[in-house]
Design an enzyme around this catalytic site. Structure first.
Site, PDB file in Angstrom:
ATOM      1  N   TYR A 182       3.934 -18.625   2.264  1.00  0.00           N
ATOM      2  CA  TYR A 182       3.773 -17.853   1.021  1.00  0.00           C
ATOM      3  C   TYR A 182       4.567 -18.534  -0.114  1.00  0.00           C
ATOM      4  O   TYR A 182       5.783 -18.704   0.013  1.00  0.00           O
ATOM      5  CB  TYR A 182       4.281 -16.434   1.303  1.00  0.00           C
ATOM      6  N   ASP A 223       9.214 -11.538   8.348  1.00  0.00           N
ATOM      7  CA  ASP A 223       8.655 -10.787   7.229  1.00  0.00           C
ATOM      8  C   ASP A 223       7.349 -10.158   7.733  1.00  0.00           C
ATOM      9  O   ASP A 223       6.361 -10.857   7.940  1.00  0.00           O
ATOM     10  CB  ASP A 223       8.415 -11.743   6.053  1.00  0.00           C
ATOM     11  N   ILE A 241       5.445  -7.794   6.329  1.00  0.00           N
ATOM     12  CA  ILE A 241       4.842  -7.042   5.222  1.00  0.00           C
ATOM     13  C   ILE A 241       3.359  -6.724   5.471  1.00  0.00           C
ATOM     14  O   ILE A 241       2.829  -5.747   4.956  1.00  0.00           O
ATOM     15  CB  ILE A 241       5.047  -7.815   3.890  1.00  0.00           C
ATOM     16  N   LYS A 257       1.535  -4.054   0.677  1.00  0.00           N
ATOM     17  CA  LYS A 257       0.252  -4.500   1.236  1.00  0.00           C
ATOM     18  C   LYS A 257      -0.412  -3.400   2.056  1.00  0.00           C
ATOM     19  O   LYS A 257      -1.573  -3.088   1.846  1.00  0.00           O
ATOM     20  CB  LYS A 257       0.462  -5.735   2.119  1.00  0.00           C
TER      21      LYS A 257
HETATM   22  C1  LIG Z   1       4.799 -12.761   3.014  1.00  0.00           C
HETATM   23  C2  LIG Z   1       5.158 -12.012   1.762  1.00  0.00           C
HETATM   24  N1  LIG Z   1       6.429 -11.600   1.590  1.00  0.00           N
HETATM   25  C3  LIG Z   1       6.790 -10.946   0.474  1.00  0.00           C
HETATM   26  C4  LIG Z   1       5.891 -10.654  -0.532  1.00  0.00           C
HETATM   27  C5  LIG Z   1       6.345  -9.895  -1.762  1.00  0.00           C
HETATM   28  O1  LIG Z   1       6.023  -8.543  -1.632  1.00  0.00           O
HETATM   29  P1  LIG Z   1       6.582  -7.373  -2.559  1.00  0.00           P
HETATM   30  O2  LIG Z   1       5.493  -7.023  -3.519  1.00  0.00           O
HETATM   31  O3  LIG Z   1       6.879  -6.235  -1.640  1.00  0.00           O
HETATM   32  O4  LIG Z   1       7.810  -7.870  -3.243  1.00  0.00           O
HETATM   33  C6  LIG Z   1       4.556 -11.047  -0.384  1.00  0.00           C
HETATM   34  C7  LIG Z   1       3.562 -10.773  -1.442  1.00  0.00           C
HETATM   35  O5  LIG Z   1       2.527 -11.358  -1.532  1.00  0.00           O
HETATM   36  C8  LIG Z   1       4.186 -11.743   0.791  1.00  0.00           C
HETATM   37  O6  LIG Z   1       2.929 -12.155   0.989  1.00  0.00           O
END
Ligand SMILES: Cc1ncc(COP(=O)(O)O)c(C=O)c1O
Length: 472
Positions: free
Chosen positions: A147, A232, A234, A274
């Site tokens: 990312y 992570d 998410i 997400k």
């Molecule tokens: C792997 C990953 N980590 C963190 C984030 C950032 O997310 P947030 O909107 O919760 O700050 C993203 C957003 O695209 C992501 O894909």
């Protein structure tokens, strides 16, 4: 203003804003597609947003009007929410959030609300963990492709170095023991002390979940090398096909001897950006069994607390188990349908992608459309796709992929009609490109040469930077 009157942080360029990942968004902003107002505009396929399930959230809000009106049992709680909240977070929200995280993991793991720190999104969670785990100049190992936001989150303010774990298409970009060792040796060569490994599971940009094998490999590695692991997670609620999601916490729970060794060195990052599609609400979290990390991260979270009205609203929503159960299932069904639509649209254009089971995007293989096997050719193709086909997708190089020709394409931030149109445009482009033997064509998609003069400077900067990188 004279540069020396500003801090080095303010004037350095480690923020990563000039990556094609972010620059594509800027180009989209200048000419955004709208079905009625701008039907020839750029379609945004570079933004990992989940807009597929707002109707569930909105209908819950309609059924629970008291919550959004800051009322409890019919009485206003406005002063309670408006007054100062410390950084510990509302207990009811922390409980609801850890229960939601457990539910996503099929209740195979439970989370203790005392071990969670609330942050303004996963962005803040990842940065805060860097401040807790590493000194400036120390390193984290990250599997590629990764990312692009991590360059900003790890490097800019915490000053942490990223050393890539090189993963390739030869084994569908899975992490191997050899790749881990190679990255570690590379860090040693650069005189960097490695403090840990950071992975995203499910992966952004691959849209795949990690196998038990990979997770065990990672745990053995951090145990052996005495370092941390950040997972992570998410995208954990977006897993729509088998194999299902396995959290690193589940692996730890299954193996007591491993658990003893690394229990307080494994940290999970989560966010509602997400799974619930709420990036604007800025709700993230760090989960860790390390009391010192939790204590420090909690103090640091003063710089990015989640507002009390957001916590109040979401604690009510996430405590409604009937709602969350239905939401998770339906959202996954919708994501699956979208992913299928994208895959079939790409297939019609003769394009394939990495087999995936999660996320809001596919990792698309356009290597056959490159004029040469170089990142310069990848950038050339990307520019045509942004300016001529008018689709903003993210080139693999912006995710530090080591093989030219891969692109991340998002599918959950638009309507089905827009996705269909995007696929139609792409197909027409590929037909024309291949008819011309992958060379510059002269018809609908040939405006590239004529536009060249008016392109922003960064496009050329990126091309020359790629050239520099290729030179031995
Ligand atoms: C792997 C990953 N980590 C963190 C984030 C950032 O997310 P947030 O909107 O919760 O700050 C993203 C957003 O695209 C992501 O894909």
């Amino acid at each position: 203003m004279k540069m020396r009157l500003l801090s080095r942080k303010a004037t350095c360029n480690t923020h990563g804003q000039d990556s094609s990942y972010f620059l594509g968004w800027q180009e989209y902003e200048k000419n955004p597609y709208d079905e009625v107002l701008n039907p020839k505009g750029i379609i945004q396929m570079g933004l990992a947003e989940n807009q597929l399930s707002f109707d569930f959230l909105e209908s819950w809000l309609a059924k629970n009007p008291d919550v959004a009106a800051f009322k409890r049992d019919g009485k206003s709680i406005f002063p309670e929410l408006a007054l100062f909240q410390d950084y510990h977070g509302l207990p009811a929200f922390k409980k609801a959030l850890v229960d939601f995280m457990a539910e996503i993991r099929g209740n195979k793991v439970t989370f203790d609300p005392n071990h969670i720190v609330l942050t303004a999104g996963a962005t803040s969670a990842n940065e805060t963990l860097m401040f807790c785990l590493a000194e400036p100049g120390e390193a984290f190992l990250l599997p590629t492709p990764y990312y692009p936001g991590f360059d900003r989150d790890l490097k800019w303010r915490p000053g942490v170095e990223i050393v890539p774990i090189q993963c390739t298409s030869s084994n569908n970009f899975q992490i191997t023991e050899a790749a881990l060792q190679q990255a570690y040796q590379e860090a040693e060569k650069r005189n960097l002390r490695v403090k840990g490994v950071l992975v995203t599971n499910p992966s952004n940009p691959l849209g795949t979940t990690m196998s038990r094998n990979e997770l065990n490999l990672l745990i053995d590695f951090i145990s052996d090398k005495d370092m941390h692991l950040i997972s992570d997670e998410i995208y954990s609620g977006t897993v729509f096909s088998s194999p299902g999601f396995v959290s690193v916490m589940e692996i730890l729970n299954e193996n007591n001897s491993l658990k003893d060794q690394v229990w307080d060195r494994v940290h999970v990052v989560y966010s509602l950006s997400k799974d619930l599609g709420l990036p604007g609400f800025r709700v993230g979290a760090i989960y860790s069994n390390n009391d010192t990390v939790i204590d420090a991260a909690r103090k640091m979270s003063s710089f990015g607390v989640v507002s009390s009205q957001t916590q109040y609203l979401l604690s009510a929503m996430l405590s409604d188990k009937k709602f969350t159960r239905n939401y998770i299932t339906q959202n996954q069904k919708r994501l699956k349908r979208r992913q299928r639509m994208l895959i079939s649209g790409l297939q019609k254009a003769g394009i394939s992608c990495l087999e995936s089971n999660a996320g809001l995007f596919c990792w698309v293989d356009m290597r056959h459309l490159l004029q040469s096997n170089t990142f310069e050719a990848e950038m050339e193709l990307w520019k045509k796709i942004v300016y001529d086909v008018r689709l903003n997708i993210s080139p693999g190089s912006s995710c530090h992929c080591t093989e030219p020709g891969w692109f991340r394409v998002c599918f959950a931030n638009m309507s089905e009609q827009t996705l269909e149109l995007a696929m139609k445009r792409l197909k027409a482009f590929v037909v024309e490109l291949t008819a011309n033997g992958c060379s510059q064509s002269r018809t609908e998609f040939s405006s590239w040469n004529s536009k060249r003069k008016s392109l922003p400077k960064w496009v050329f900067r990126l091309s020359s930077r790629d050239r520099e990188q290729e030179e031995p």
